[in-house]
Design an enzyme around this catalytic site. Structure first.
Site, PDB file in Angstrom:
ATOM      1  N   TYR A  30       0.331  -0.966   0.165  1.00 23.21           N
ATOM      2  CA  TYR A  30      -0.351  -0.049   0.115  1.00 23.21           C
ATOM      3  C   TYR A  30       0.594   1.227  -0.090  1.00 23.21           C
ATOM      4  O   TYR A  30       1.061   2.761  -0.563  1.00 23.21           O
ATOM      5  CB  TYR A  30      -0.775   0.054   0.979  1.00 23.21           C
ATOM      6  N   PRO A  83      -0.330  15.251   2.956  1.00 22.51           N
ATOM      7  CA  PRO A  83      -1.192  13.689   3.165  1.00 22.51           C
ATOM      8  C   PRO A  83      -1.164  12.420   3.388  1.00 22.51           C
ATOM      9  O   PRO A  83      -1.030  12.485   2.161  1.00 22.51           O
ATOM     10  CB  PRO A  83      -2.380  14.202   2.873  1.00 22.51           C
ATOM     11  N   MET A  84      -1.460  11.411   4.070  1.00 21.37           N
ATOM     12  CA  MET A  84      -1.080  10.097   3.688  1.00 21.37           C
ATOM     13  C   MET A  84      -2.258   9.605   4.489  1.00 21.37           C
ATOM     14  O   MET A  84      -1.994   9.139   6.160  1.00 21.37           O
ATOM     15  CB  MET A  84       0.462   9.615   3.917  1.00 21.37           C
ATOM     16  N   TYR A 136     -10.800  14.890   1.051  1.00 25.66           N
ATOM     17  CA  TYR A 136     -11.282  14.270   0.155  1.00 25.66           C
ATOM     18  C   TYR A 136     -12.862  15.080   0.385  1.00 25.66           C
ATOM     19  O   TYR A 136     -13.656  14.387   2.104  1.00 25.66           O
ATOM     20  CB  TYR A 136     -12.048  12.682   0.046  1.00 25.66           C
ATOM     21  N   THR A 162      -8.345  17.517  -2.743  1.00 23.09           N
ATOM     22  CA  THR A 162      -7.371  17.156  -3.332  1.00 23.09           C
ATOM     23  C   THR A 162      -8.573  15.917  -4.492  1.00 23.09           C
ATOM     24  O   THR A 162      -9.732  16.045  -4.172  1.00 23.09           O
ATOM     25  CB  THR A 162      -7.130  15.413  -2.827  1.00 23.09           C
ATOM     26  N   ASP A 164      -7.373  15.291  -7.115  1.00 25.35           N
ATOM     27  CA  ASP A 164      -7.244  13.641  -8.636  1.00 25.35           C
ATOM     28  C   ASP A 164      -7.422  12.784  -8.337  1.00 25.35           C
ATOM     29  O   ASP A 164      -7.013  11.247  -8.617  1.00 25.35           O
ATOM     30  CB  ASP A 164      -5.415  13.845  -8.794  1.00 25.35           C
ATOM     31  N   ARG A 171      -3.626   0.112  -9.250  1.00 28.13           N
ATOM     32  CA  ARG A 171      -3.040  -0.451  -7.670  1.00 28.13           C
ATOM     33  C   ARG A 171      -2.752  -1.758  -7.727  1.00 28.13           C
ATOM     34  O   ARG A 171      -3.690  -1.903  -6.585  1.00 28.13           O
ATOM     35  CB  ARG A 171      -3.759   0.722  -5.502  1.00 28.13           C
ATOM     36  N   SER A 250       1.261  17.746  -8.820  1.00 28.85           N
ATOM     37  CA  SER A 250       0.808  16.323  -8.252  1.00 28.85           C
ATOM     38  C   SER A 250       0.520  15.725  -8.505  1.00 28.85           C
ATOM     39  O   SER A 250      -0.429  15.998  -9.365  1.00 28.85           O
ATOM     40  CB  SER A 250       0.593  16.480  -6.128  1.00 28.85           C
ATOM     41  N   HIS A 252      -0.050  12.974  -6.959  1.00 28.51           N
ATOM     42  CA  HIS A 252      -0.972  11.531  -5.918  1.00 28.51           C
ATOM     43  C   HIS A 252       0.178  10.413  -5.322  1.00 28.51           C
ATOM     44  O   HIS A 252       0.324   9.497  -5.690  1.00 28.51           O
ATOM     45  CB  HIS A 252      -1.633  11.072  -6.958  1.00 28.51           C
ATOM     46  N   ASP A 283       5.071  18.129  -4.534  1.00 22.71           N
ATOM     47  CA  ASP A 283       5.234  17.173  -4.342  1.00 22.71           C
ATOM     48  C   ASP A 283       6.035  16.140  -5.542  1.00 22.71           C
ATOM     49  O   ASP A 283       5.862  16.267  -6.466  1.00 22.71           O
ATOM     50  CB  ASP A 283       4.293  16.862  -3.443  1.00 22.71           C
ATOM     51  N   GLY A 285       8.206  12.617  -5.391  1.00 26.93           N
ATOM     52  CA  GLY A 285       9.645  11.699  -5.410  1.00 26.93           C
ATOM     53  C   GLY A 285      10.814  13.016  -4.987  1.00 26.93           C
ATOM     54  O   GLY A 285      11.948  12.565  -5.536  1.00 26.93           O
TER      55      GLY A 285
HETATM   56  C1  FNR Z   1      -0.693   9.043  -0.023  1.00 23.16           C
HETATM   57  N1  FNR Z   1      -1.045  10.593  -1.308  1.00 23.16           N
HETATM   58  C2  FNR Z   1      -2.420  10.965  -0.538  1.00 23.16           C
HETATM   59  N2  FNR Z   1      -2.694  12.385  -1.199  1.00 23.16           N
HETATM   60  C3  FNR Z   1      -4.262  12.457  -0.371  1.00 23.16           C
HETATM   61  O1  FNR Z   1      -4.391  14.082  -1.352  1.00 23.16           O
HETATM   62  N3  FNR Z   1      -4.911  11.922   0.149  1.00 23.16           N
HETATM   63  C4  FNR Z   1      -4.391  10.435   0.690  1.00 23.16           C
HETATM   64  O2  FNR Z   1      -4.858  10.851   1.543  1.00 23.16           O
HETATM   65  C5  FNR Z   1      -3.012  10.099   0.264  1.00 23.16           C
HETATM   66  N4  FNR Z   1      -2.616   8.920   0.494  1.00 23.16           N
HETATM   67  C6  FNR Z   1      -1.298   8.319   0.652  1.00 23.16           C
HETATM   68  C7  FNR Z   1      -0.967   7.665   1.390  1.00 23.16           C
HETATM   69  C8  FNR Z   1      -0.164   6.459   1.212  1.00 23.16           C
HETATM   70  C9  FNR Z   1       1.039   5.592   1.331  1.00 23.16           C
HETATM   71  C10 FNR Z   1       1.123   7.271   0.088  1.00 23.16           C
HETATM   72  C11 FNR Z   1       2.076   7.073  -0.592  1.00 23.16           C
HETATM   73  C12 FNR Z   1       0.529   8.951  -0.773  1.00 23.16           C
HETATM   74  C13 FNR Z   1      -0.535  11.493  -1.660  1.00 23.16           C
HETATM   75  C14 FNR Z   1       0.250  11.954  -0.963  1.00 23.16           C
HETATM   76  O3  FNR Z   1      -0.410  12.873  -0.365  1.00 23.16           O
HETATM   77  C15 FNR Z   1       1.848  13.119  -2.079  1.00 23.16           C
HETATM   78  O4  FNR Z   1       1.402  13.660  -3.118  1.00 23.16           O
HETATM   79  C16 FNR Z   1       2.457  12.075  -2.614  1.00 23.16           C
HETATM   80  O5  FNR Z   1       3.125  11.013  -1.611  1.00 23.16           O
HETATM   81  C17 FNR Z   1       3.898  12.607  -2.931  1.00 23.16           C
HETATM   82  O6  FNR Z   1       5.218  11.529  -3.285  1.00 23.16           O
HETATM   83  P1  FNR Z   1       6.304  10.684  -2.265  1.00 23.16           P
HETATM   84  O7  FNR Z   1       7.149  11.796  -1.806  1.00 23.16           O
HETATM   85  O8  FNR Z   1       5.603  10.123  -1.162  1.00 23.16           O
HETATM   86  O9  FNR Z   1       7.115  10.338  -3.404  1.00 23.16           O
HETATM   87  C1  LAC Z   2      -3.739   6.446  -1.822  1.00 23.83           C
HETATM   88  C2  LAC Z   2      -5.751   7.752  -1.825  1.00 23.83           C
HETATM   89  C3  LAC Z   2      -5.799   6.624  -0.213  1.00 23.83           C
HETATM   90  O1  LAC Z   2      -3.262   7.485  -2.264  1.00 23.83           O
HETATM   91  O2  LAC Z   2      -5.453   9.188  -1.756  1.00 23.83           O
HETATM   92  O3  LAC Z   2      -3.780   5.991  -1.373  1.00 23.83           O
END
Ligand code: FNR
Ligand code: LAC
Length: 362
Positions: A30, A83-84, A136, A162, A164, A171, A250, A252, A283, A285
């Site tokens: 994940y 945000p993750m 969201y 968010t 996108d 996935r 971004s 994502h 954001d 990478g």
């Molecule tokens: C995300 N990202 C993400 N973005 C968002 O707007 N809401 C979310 O809930 C999530 N959830 C999420 C979960 C996980 C496990 C990852 C890895 C990413 C995207 C995140 O905010 C961001 O845009 C990217 O992760 C940036 O890239 P890097 O730094 O992970 O390479």
């Molecule tokens: C994700 C969603 C929850 O990237 O934003 O997993």
């Protein structure tokens, strides 16, 4: 928790390797996964390496400071935790541990709507962390409005909408090994049957959202709106026209539509289009202080850091997440010194160029 041999943690890549050894396959899939063939996810990182730095010398870099201004507020540096969702899959303290690391390093922490810590609980646990809330917009607008109201009532300082993920990306790691997340309090309304997979949660998002909704959110509550998931100048202009204060350039983390542009390539045209009217954050990478420097030189006001903070959380909780942020800040300081830019304000496009080694790799 990581084993002792993982204690040689001096780069973000070290944390990634240690986390990969410590995480179960579902959580690793994940966190580490991207969409489809993960071309964009991989290119997010390599796209920063396709930019060369053009340093200046003899400018006097004894006095350096990475401070920036963001949403009218002075910030000690340009890092923001992205945000993750479902951070308790990495560590029992989840978002609270990351917020502790953010507070300790002067980093803004963005709580995800699909976080495993509720909006009030994070604010109560870490009141001194500067918190943003990522929203969201669900088809259930009642739950959405409650979340926004909670963010306003609990001292969150920006609403990151968010845009996108109208539907969730393909996935394939999750399809093969779906993680299940224990929903926190607010999900009782949305997840009456208990733990769901991230993809099941993401299906609750409203795919009919339009720019008019963004304008309504901007007008209906006091927090500045930052639209996250912009990759074109056309959409950046629309964000400015519909009440946004800022955008996150971004894709994502490469988790949505595979083979879209990486942030490093999308950033400059967007800054040219809206840099004077919106605060542009980048954001995707970002793994080195030199990546941060390049994003700032291209015109980003700040950068969001995603997966590396999760790796830190997984390896050693709040201390691990703090370790990751501190490494990035140390590397940024070194990059500013060696590039001949004592502050982010000293940077501009002339500090970066297309790398001569692009296209020479086998
Ligand atoms: C995300 N990202 C993400 N973005 C968002 O707007 N809401 C979310 O809930 C999530 N959830 C999420 C979960 C996980 C496990 C990852 C890895 C990413 C995207 C995140 O905010 C961001 O845009 C990217 O992760 C940036 O890239 P890097 O730094 O992970 O390479
Ligand atoms: C994700 C969603 C929850 O990237 O934003 O997993």
């Amino acid at each position: 928790m990581a084993e002792p041999q993982d204690r040689q943690l001096i780069s973000l890549a070290d944390y990634e390797r240690a986390a990969a050894r410590a995480l179960d396959p579902e959580a690793l899939g994940y966190f580490a996964g991207g969409a489809a063939d993960e071309i964009t996810m991989r290119d997010n990182e390599s796209s920063w390496a396709r930019l060369a730095i053009r340093p200046r010398v003899l400018v006097g870099v004894e006095e350096r400071h990475p401070g920036v201004t963001l949403l009218g507020q002075p910030r000690p540096h340009p890092l923001i935790v992205a945000p993750m969702a479902f951070q308790r899959l990495a560590h029992p303290e989840g978002e609270i541990a990351i917020a502790r690391a953010a507070a300790a390093t002067g980093t803004i922490m963005t709580l995800a709507t699909l976080g495993t810590t509720s909006v009030p609980a994070l604010a109560q646990a870490q009141p001194d962390a500067t918190r943003w809330f990522q929203l969201y917009v669900f088809s259930d607008r009642g739950v959405t409005r409650e979340l926004v109201a909670e963010a306003v009532e609990n001292g969150y300082e920006a609403l990151v909408i968010t845009v996108d993920l109208p539907v969730v990306g393909r996935r394939e790691r999750e399809l093969r090994a779906p993680p299940r997340a224990q929903p926190h309090a607010v999900w009782s309304a949305l997840a009456p049957d208990g733990p769901m997979t991230p993809m099941e949660f993401a299906r609750l998002v409203d795919p009919s959202l339009t720019w008019d909704d963004i304008a309504q959110f901007a007008a209906a509550q006091p927090l500045p709106v930052i639209v996250k998931g912009i990759l074109t100048a056309e959409d950046a202009i629309r964000a400015a026209q519909h009440g946004a204060r800022g955008i996150v350039v971004s894709n994502h983390g490469g988790r949505q539509l595979d083979t879209v542009l990486p942030g490093a390539e999308a950033l400059a045209p967007i800054v040219d289009a809206v840099g004077d009217s919106l605060e542009v954050i980048a954001d995707g990478g970002i793994r080195r202080g030199t990546d941060v420097l390049k994003a700032l030189a291209l015109g980003a006001r700040a950068v969001m850091i995603g997966r590396p903070v999760l790796w830190g959380l997984c390896v050693d909780g709040a201390d691990g997440a703090r370790g990751v942020l501190e490494i990035l800040l140390q590397e940024l300081d070194l990059a500013l010194a060696l590039a001949g830019a004592p502050t982010p304000a000293a940077l501009d496009r002339s500090f970066v160029a297309r790398a001569p080694w692009v296209g020479q790799q086998a």
